[in-house]
Design a protein around this motif. Sequence first.
Motif, PDB file in Angstrom:
ATOM      1  N   SER A 176     -12.648-147.910   6.446  1.00  0.00           N
ATOM      2  CA  SER A 176     -11.188-147.954   6.407  1.00  0.00           C
ATOM      3  C   SER A 176     -10.723-148.784   5.214  1.00  0.00           C
ATOM      4  CB  SER A 176     -10.623-148.577   7.689  1.00  0.00           C
ATOM      5  OG  SER A 176     -11.097-147.915   8.843  1.00  0.00           O
ATOM      6  N   ASN A 177      -9.761-148.248   4.484  1.00  0.00           N
ATOM      7  CA  ASN A 177      -9.085-148.916   3.364  1.00  0.00           C
ATOM      8  C   ASN A 177      -9.993-149.112   2.139  1.00  0.00           C
ATOM      9  OD1 ASN A 177      -6.862-148.921   4.957  1.00  0.00           O
ATOM     10  ND2 ASN A 177      -6.695-151.136   5.153  1.00  0.00           N
ATOM     11  N   ARG A 178     -11.144-149.663   2.319  1.00  0.00           N
ATOM     12  CA  ARG A 178     -12.150-149.598   1.270  1.00  0.00           C
ATOM     13  C   ARG A 178     -13.530-149.677   1.901  1.00  0.00           C
ATOM     14  NH1 ARG A 178     -15.009-153.972  -0.775  1.00  0.00           N
ATOM     15  NH2 ARG A 178     -14.149-156.069  -0.568  1.00  0.00           N
ATOM     16  N   GLY A 179     -14.509-149.264   1.134  1.00  0.00           N
ATOM     17  CA  GLY A 179     -15.889-149.179   1.584  1.00  0.00           C
ATOM     18  C   GLY A 179     -16.533-148.071   0.785  1.00  0.00           C
ATOM     19  N   ALA A 180     -17.850-148.128   0.610  1.00  0.00           N
ATOM     20  CA  ALA A 180     -18.492-147.176  -0.288  1.00  0.00           C
ATOM     21  C   ALA A 180     -19.908-146.859   0.159  1.00  0.00           C
ATOM     22  CB  ALA A 180     -18.520-147.724  -1.716  1.00  0.00           C
ATOM     23  N   ILE A 181     -20.298-145.609  -0.071  1.00  0.00           N
ATOM     24  CA  ILE A 181     -21.704-145.221  -0.135  1.00  0.00           C
ATOM     25  C   ILE A 181     -21.950-144.940  -1.606  1.00  0.00           C
ATOM     26  CG2 ILE A 181     -23.488-143.632   0.623  1.00  0.00           C
ATOM     27  CD1 ILE A 181     -21.819-143.038   3.087  1.00  0.00           C
ATOM     28  N   GLU A 182     -22.774-145.758  -2.238  1.00  0.00           N
ATOM     29  CA  GLU A 182     -22.891-145.714  -3.694  1.00  0.00           C
ATOM     30  C   GLU A 182     -24.347-145.899  -4.120  1.00  0.00           C
ATOM     31  OE1 GLU A 182     -20.586-147.648  -7.519  1.00  0.00           O
ATOM     32  OE2 GLU A 182     -20.929-148.931  -5.779  1.00  0.00           O
ATOM     33  N   ASP A 183     -24.778-145.089  -5.096  1.00  0.00           N
ATOM     34  CA  ASP A 183     -26.140-145.170  -5.606  1.00  0.00           C
ATOM     35  C   ASP A 183     -27.154-145.042  -4.472  1.00  0.00           C
ATOM     36  OD1 ASP A 183     -25.993-145.699  -8.600  1.00  0.00           O
ATOM     37  OD2 ASP A 183     -24.650-147.242  -7.837  1.00  0.00           O
ATOM     38  N   VAL A 184     -26.964-144.008  -3.662  1.00  0.00           N
ATOM     39  CA  VAL A 184     -27.829-143.759  -2.509  1.00  0.00           C
ATOM     40  C   VAL A 184     -28.363-142.331  -2.579  1.00  0.00           C
ATOM     41  CG1 VAL A 184     -27.871-143.484   0.011  1.00  0.00           C
ATOM     42  CG2 VAL A 184     -26.716-145.453  -1.008  1.00  0.00           C
ATOM     43  N   SER A 185     -29.653-142.163  -2.286  1.00  0.00           N
ATOM     44  CA  SER A 185     -30.271-140.852  -2.140  1.00  0.00           C
ATOM     45  C   SER A 185     -30.589-140.630  -0.667  1.00  0.00           C
ATOM     46  CB  SER A 185     -31.563-140.759  -2.961  1.00  0.00           C
ATOM     47  OG  SER A 185     -31.312-140.956  -4.334  1.00  0.00           O
ATOM     48  N   ILE A 186     -30.184-139.472  -0.141  1.00  0.00           N
ATOM     49  CA  ILE A 186     -30.451-139.117   1.254  1.00  0.00           C
ATOM     50  C   ILE A 186     -31.262-137.829   1.246  1.00  0.00           C
ATOM     51  CG2 ILE A 186     -29.453-138.624   3.510  1.00  0.00           C
ATOM     52  CD1 ILE A 186     -26.947-140.143   2.631  1.00  0.00           C
ATOM     53  N   ILE A 187     -32.464-137.877   1.825  1.00  0.00           N
ATOM     54  CA  ILE A 187     -33.414-136.776   1.718  1.00  0.00           C
ATOM     55  C   ILE A 187     -33.914-136.396   3.104  1.00  0.00           C
ATOM     56  CG2 ILE A 187     -35.640-136.060   0.754  1.00  0.00           C
ATOM     57  CD1 ILE A 187     -35.231-138.263  -1.394  1.00  0.00           C
ATOM     58  N   SER A 188     -33.936-135.105   3.388  1.00  0.00           N
ATOM     59  CA  SER A 188     -34.636-134.600   4.561  1.00  0.00           C
ATOM     60  C   SER A 188     -36.053-134.234   4.139  1.00  0.00           C
ATOM     61  CB  SER A 188     -33.924-133.374   5.130  1.00  0.00           C
ATOM     62  OG  SER A 188     -34.746-132.728   6.088  1.00  0.00           O
ATOM     63  N   GLY A 189     -37.039-134.769   4.840  1.00  0.00           N
ATOM     64  CA  GLY A 189     -38.416-134.546   4.447  1.00  0.00           C
ATOM     65  C   GLY A 189     -38.855-133.100   4.516  1.00  0.00           C
ATOM     66  N   ASP A 190     -38.236-132.308   5.405  1.00  0.00           N
ATOM     67  CA  ASP A 190     -38.585-130.896   5.521  1.00  0.00           C
ATOM     68  C   ASP A 190     -37.381-129.978   5.346  1.00  0.00           C
ATOM     69  OD1 ASP A 190     -37.213-131.400   7.850  1.00  0.00           O
ATOM     70  OD2 ASP A 190     -38.855-130.862   9.210  1.00  0.00           O
ATOM     71  N   GLY A 191     -36.265-130.539   4.867  1.00  0.00           N
ATOM     72  CA  GLY A 191     -35.050-129.749   4.680  1.00  0.00           C
ATOM     73  C   GLY A 191     -34.207-129.605   5.920  1.00  0.00           C
ATOM     74  N   LYS A 192     -34.733-129.964   7.093  1.00  0.00           N
ATOM     75  CA  LYS A 192     -34.003-129.812   8.356  1.00  0.00           C
ATOM     76  C   LYS A 192     -33.116-131.034   8.605  1.00  0.00           C
ATOM     77  CE  LYS A 192     -36.190-125.971   9.185  1.00  0.00           C
ATOM     78  NZ  LYS A 192     -37.189-125.891  10.260  1.00  0.00           N
ATOM     79  N   GLY A 193     -32.220-130.888   9.594  1.00  0.00           N
ATOM     80  CA  GLY A 193     -31.301-131.966   9.929  1.00  0.00           C
ATOM     81  C   GLY A 193     -29.879-131.457   9.918  1.00  0.00           C
ATOM     82  N   LYS A 194     -28.980-132.213  10.522  1.00  0.00           N
ATOM     83  CA  LYS A 194     -27.587-131.763  10.669  1.00  0.00           C
ATOM     84  C   LYS A 194     -26.764-132.041   9.421  1.00  0.00           C
ATOM     85  CE  LYS A 194     -26.438-130.154  13.980  1.00  0.00           C
ATOM     86  NZ  LYS A 194     -26.569-128.750  14.424  1.00  0.00           N
ATOM     87  N   ALA A 195     -26.816-133.246   8.901  1.00  0.00           N
ATOM     88  CA  ALA A 195     -25.987-133.594   7.739  1.00  0.00           C
ATOM     89  C   ALA A 195     -26.535-134.841   7.070  1.00  0.00           C
ATOM     90  CB  ALA A 195     -24.536-133.818   8.147  1.00  0.00           C
ATOM     91  N   GLY A 196     -26.362-134.903   5.747  1.00  0.00           N
ATOM     92  CA  GLY A 196     -26.701-136.123   5.034  1.00  0.00           C
ATOM     93  C   GLY A 196     -25.715-137.234   5.360  1.00  0.00           C
ATOM     94  N   ILE A 197     -24.418-136.921   5.229  1.00  0.00           N
ATOM     95  CA  ILE A 197     -23.345-137.861   5.591  1.00  0.00           C
ATOM     96  C   ILE A 197     -22.385-137.125   6.504  1.00  0.00           C
ATOM     97  CG2 ILE A 197     -21.431-139.272   4.753  1.00  0.00           C
ATOM     98  CD1 ILE A 197     -22.920-139.520   2.085  1.00  0.00           C
TER      99      ILE A 197
END
Length: 664
Positions: A176-197
């Motif tokens: 809220s108001n400020r906050g960041a996801i910055e300089d982050v890599s999000i990886i699925s090891g097998d491509g599966k999963g619902k969402a990165g963020i």
Amino acid sequence: MIQHILLLLYLAAATTQAFELPLPANANIYYGPEHGVIPNDGKDDSDSLKALIKKRFKDRGRYADPPFIYLPKGTYQLSQTIEARADSGTWSDGWLAGFILVGESRTETIIQLKDNCAGFTNPEKSAAVFRTGSESDVKSNPAGGGNRAFRHSFINFTLNTGKGNAGAVGIDYLTSNRGAIEDVSIISGDGKGKAGISMNRNWPGPGLIKKVSIQGFERGIEMENHYEYSMTMEDISLSSQSNCGIFVERNNIFIRGLKSQNKVPALKIMSTATTAVLIDSDLSGGTATDTAINNQGVLLLRNVTASGYGTVLSDLIKGKPTVSISNEGKTKTVKQYLSRASQSLFATDSQSLGLPIKETPTYYSSDPKKWTNAVTEGATPSNSKDDDVDALQAAIDKSEDILYLPSGGYHIGKTLIIRGKIRKIMGLQASIAPIKNVTVEPLIRFTGGQGSLGCILEHLSIQGVIEHASAQSLTLRHFDHKGYSNTSAGTGDLFIEDVIGKPYKIKGQNAWMRQVNSEFGEDPLIENTNSNLWILGLKTEGEMTAIKTVNGKTELLGGHFRLLKDAQADVPGMIAIDSDVSYTFSMRYRQYKIKVREQKGTVVKDLVDAPAAINLYTSGNSASSIRPVMQRPFSAAVYSNIWTLSERNLLGRKEITPYRLYFR
């Protein structure tokens, strides 16, 4: 072709640059290994990290100076969801603001979810590795939704959700108001999963997602269900999603620099309640049967290149195509596209301003000799009664590179001057405030810095006014303040990124703002006098004028104005006097009767009869770099019966207004 190549080079550089952040000793932060969160030991770090988070919340403040939780290089094993909360069942079910997780290295600080991890394997049930939440005034708040999730941030590490975890979400994010996801890599090891963020709870934003790459998952980034508020994104790299790159239902989203390599759509916007901006982006990897962008919202595209897709854009109303841009598998750059008619009081065209864009300066050093500790120079962050100004001034004057302020509250009795060879003040979420019952105006004055870089102030809360009095640039990142102004000597560039503050009084300089939150008062929140001002993502709250421009140029690419009540009849949302402006913005629930007031010479006009979501307002801009190649209007009468009552109320009109497309 040259422009396309330059865009690709920009996107490649923007999403691959890495830095190391080896925070020095005595930073007054929570260092993971000192609390049992130890890398490379082969043990599960879930319980230790959860215990550290609870201790951090119980020990230290969460608003002015919430300290980092810091993880050095190495691999950390997780098997449970890690939540930003203290004990459940307590106030707000333990959800608290100010959770900030920082890694030493984006590539070498690795958080690894175990393969085939219990609780994460069911593709029909999402489970997040990390989850932030909002404070609440009630005890029961199990989901953690709300609009007080202040400053939650994830910075500089890799998160791998492993293999066999088809229900995994990388980060279930609320800020809220400020906050960041910055300089982050999000990886699925097998491509599966619902969402990165995932940002599906009420109410995400405003916040910043920047320099983030996501590989795999059904969706790279998703925002469902809730109208408020807005998210700003820049330098995003998405690949190998199975459903779409970015999914947006009813939130506002403002994006610059999306690089999507996908066979599925890069962007899906599912509701007329969404106002969206997408500029300077490259969407590749599609096939002849795929569409790069599916849209049902209020959308501005500019300088968006698509390749491989059979269709660049399908603009839909209730599932019925109203317009599409055919691609036939070739590369095509959309110079400008508006999904709704532009608004203007003086102009005869519908071009956005197209001001030149500069990247926000950043600076890091892995050499500990270049870091000066303010506490070793005599500052005392734990004491609110003594005056830290002399110690802080001595530390600034001594520093030849980076001055860091260990987390805590510093108090000063006179103006602190930033000068000399200093390149950066790293606050580590420290705060600087006047001594009690002492007026210090301005609290901070910037009179010089190191060469063209100027000075960067980062992760600081300044409880006062900042004065810019230098021809060098000043950058405020992850920052709070109570006012900004520049003197006649303050001609240097201004950069604002992920900042809470107001008012801004910008006179005779160039300014770039990204993810700005400004709230309340009677005067305009931002005043641009004889300056060039570019904004990506602005959220306001209250019933005052958002931006006033006098003899200047202002480009707003994505504004969300949250009025708590209807504004007074004579208070415009935006004011432009003898200026070149273009705006994309929207309002929820409450309205400005006068959306824009513009004056040219002695002629004053008000934009009154206009929708709540302004796809593009333009003043007739002399400085625009966007030139139309083709204009394709559509008949309003053909589609006049498609709108539902709620959609008519949202957009303020019944008919479908003409579309305008510019591309080459």
